[in-house]
Design an enzyme around this catalytic site. Structure first.
Site, PDB file in Angstrom:
ATOM      1  CG  HIS A 188      62.110   5.708 -20.781  1.00  0.00           C
ATOM      2  ND1 HIS A 188      61.553   5.246 -19.601  1.00  0.00           N
ATOM      3  CD2 HIS A 188      63.079   4.816 -21.110  1.00  0.00           C
ATOM      4  CE1 HIS A 188      62.153   4.135 -19.235  1.00  0.00           C
ATOM      5  NE2 HIS A 188      63.087   3.855 -20.132  1.00  0.00           N
TER       6      HIS A 188
ATOM      7  CG  ASP B  76      64.607   1.227 -17.304  1.00  0.00           C
ATOM      8  OD1 ASP B  76      64.649   2.015 -18.261  1.00  0.00           O
ATOM      9  OD2 ASP B  76      63.941   0.180 -17.316  1.00  0.00           O
TER      10      ASP B  76
ATOM     11  CG  ASP C  75      66.122   3.227 -21.873  1.00  0.00           C
ATOM     12  OD1 ASP C  75      66.109   3.120 -20.632  1.00  0.00           O
ATOM     13  OD2 ASP C  75      65.256   2.708 -22.596  1.00  0.00           O
TER      14      ASP C  75
ATOM     15  CG  HIS D  93      61.864  -3.651 -16.202  1.00  0.00           C
ATOM     16  ND1 HIS D  93      61.455  -4.277 -17.356  1.00  0.00           N
ATOM     17  CD2 HIS D  93      62.257  -2.410 -16.576  1.00  0.00           C
ATOM     18  CE1 HIS D  93      61.595  -3.450 -18.373  1.00  0.00           C
ATOM     19  NE2 HIS D  93      62.085  -2.301 -17.921  1.00  0.00           N
TER      20      HIS D  93
ATOM     21  CD  GLU E  13      61.224   2.366 -22.991  1.00  0.00           C
ATOM     22  OE1 GLU E  13      61.861   1.517 -23.634  1.00  0.00           O
ATOM     23  OE2 GLU E  13      60.962   2.221 -21.770  1.00  0.00           O
ATOM     24  CD  GLU E  14      60.294   0.918 -18.794  1.00  0.00           C
ATOM     25  OE1 GLU E  14      60.195  -0.090 -19.515  1.00  0.00           O
ATOM     26  OE2 GLU E  14      61.339   1.213 -18.205  1.00  0.00           O
TER      27      GLU E  14
END
Length: 459
Positions: free
Chosen positions: A278, A290, A352, A422, A324-325
């Site tokens: 993604h 990520d 991922d 994140h 995606e997130e």
């Protein structure tokens, strides 16, 4: 009955013999036919800097790539132009309307028993506080059961879920559902201990959700250090108080794009093996692991195959899904836009989990297909990426799996992944070039070998 038992025994024995024979034949065929090519691919991937430099350019030039942001769309423009310069085929973007959640200004501070700034990140899709913020006593709980036991104390308070990390799948439920669980008992806001096993005072963001039948309250993440501190204060009877301010809100949906590029198959171009990741990230850090790393690793795997003149029987399609997130709009749109091709989607591989040292692949599909996949993985023994794990589903390939497409996931050494996940720390300096190149090699070998079989991967 004796006859039935004998027939069952013979049938079972024949089945075992068949499975073993298939495994042995696949092994002999793949090793004899593909080991030299696999070694060629691995060498080409490991002995070059272009892939790592391309990832660094993406991360350092555009920064975060959050859904709805200008930086994401500029990054997509650049990727499409670069793919065309690589002379990949069918390069284009496919429009997807994505949500636009705006973080805005935010802050948290401890105001009793003393003043202390609390590093924090609002959680994606959270509502904001009132303009004046929220000033309230904290109720610390260790689980949903703990909250239920003291629910009479939650009214008018900020509930802090101080839940130690076990696994991501187990602990993340407090990020997803903590706000509604707290609001159900009258809490005015909720905060969580960041979903990570290790911290250097770094908060972690991520997606959350609301129960639409319950009042929506602000939801944010604190660091491990501060969650533990506030918990100790409560244990000492000090009645900690937090002041929380968040401007988080949604604006109108906005267009983004999925990215598509192909190396067309030489015999069965309509049969497709998807590999990708993604392209969006959270709005902190660079999203290097990520998932810029996963996207570029898939892209570079196909570029290297093209440069080596290794065009498989079937088409290799690089897909970089958007959103995606905080919505999965890209994955759902890809499925819906390509429903007529689903029968000819042979396999979908997603990366991922970061681009650390690869260990192998997760796989979800038929037993017969699994035997072939295991033998293909054996070609990666030289880089220790030859293990096949049970679960191959990832977020973006989930909609394809629902349509019957077998799926795989690149599995890596995740021992430090959730340190950076994140956070503002997920930046290019955390990516090791040799480890990243091994991920490129693993994706290239696996996708090429599956795409080059005389028979399509059985469902």
């Amino acid at each position: 009955n004796m006859l039935k038992n004998k027939l069952f025994s013979v049938t079972g024995t024949l089945l075992i013999i068949h499975v073993c024979t298939v495994s042995i034949l696949y092994g002999e065929q793949l090793k004899d036919k593909y080991q030299k090519k696999a070694d060629q691919i691995i060498t080409a991937a490991l002995e070059q800097d272009a892939s790592y430099n391309r990832l660094a350019y993406l991360c350092d030039t555009f920064g975060h790539r959050f859904s709805g942001s200008e930086s994401l769309e500029l990054a997509i423009d650049w990727i499409l132009a670069e793919m065309k310069s690589d002379e990949l085929e069918n390069v284009h973007g496919e429009e997807v309307m994505v949500p636009r959640w705006i973080r805005g200004n935010e802050s948290a501070k401890l105001v009793h028993p003393y003043n202390k700034k609390l590093p924090m990140l609002g959680l994606g899709r959270s509502v904001g506080t009132p303009p004046e913020g929220i000033n309230a006593e904290v109720l610390v709980v260790e689980s949903y059961d703990d909250l239920e036991d003291c629910k009479s104390e939650a009214e008018g308070k900020i509930v802090l879920f101080d839940v130690p990390f076990t696994t991501y799948g187990e602990t993340v439920k407090y990020r997803y559902g903590g706000a509604s669980a707290a609001a159900k008992h009258g809490a005015v806001a909720s905060v969580i201990r960041s979903i990570t096993p290790f911290s250097m005072n770094t908060p972690h963001t991520g997606g959350m959700s609301y129960d639409e039948e319950i009042t929506k309250i602000p939801h944010a993440a604190l660091t491990l250090e501060d969650a533990s501190l506030i918990h100790r204060m409560q244990d000492l009877g000090q009645e900690p108080v937090i002041s929380l301010y968040m401007e988080a809100h949604f604006e109108a949906d906005t267009p983004s794009r999925n990215i598509i590029a192909e190396l067309r198959g030489r015999e069965f171009p309509d049969e497709i093996i998807v590999l990708g990741g993604h392209i969006d990230s959270w709005d902190v850090g660079q999203g290097a692991h990520d998932d810029a790393g996963g996207c570029v690793a898939a892209w570079e795997a196909v570029r290297i195959l093209k440069e080596l003149g290794l065009r498989p029987r079937r088409t290799l399609r690089v897909v970089m899904w958007t959103n995606e997130e905080n919505g999965l709009r890209g994955a759902k749109n890809y499925r819906d836009s390509h429903l007529e091709e689903m029968e000819n989607h042979i396999l979908a591989i997603e990366s991922d989990n970061g681009v650390f040292n690869p260990r192998g692949f997760g796989f979800t599909g038929s037993e017969k297909a699994g035997e072939l996949v295991k033998q293909a993985a054996g070609l990666l023994k030289s880089i220790n990426a030859d293990t096949i794990f049970d679960d191959g589903k990832e977020a973006d390939t989930g909609p394809l799996l629902e349509e019957g497409v077998p799926v795989m996931a690149l599995k890596v050494d995740e021992s430090t992944y959730f340190w950076y996940h994140h956070t503002a720390a997920d930046a290019m300096d955390k990516v090791d070039k040799e480890e990243f190149n091994r991920c490129v090699a693993a994706l290239a070998v696996m996708s090429y070998v599956i795409a080059d079989q005389e028979e399509r991967l059985p469902r």
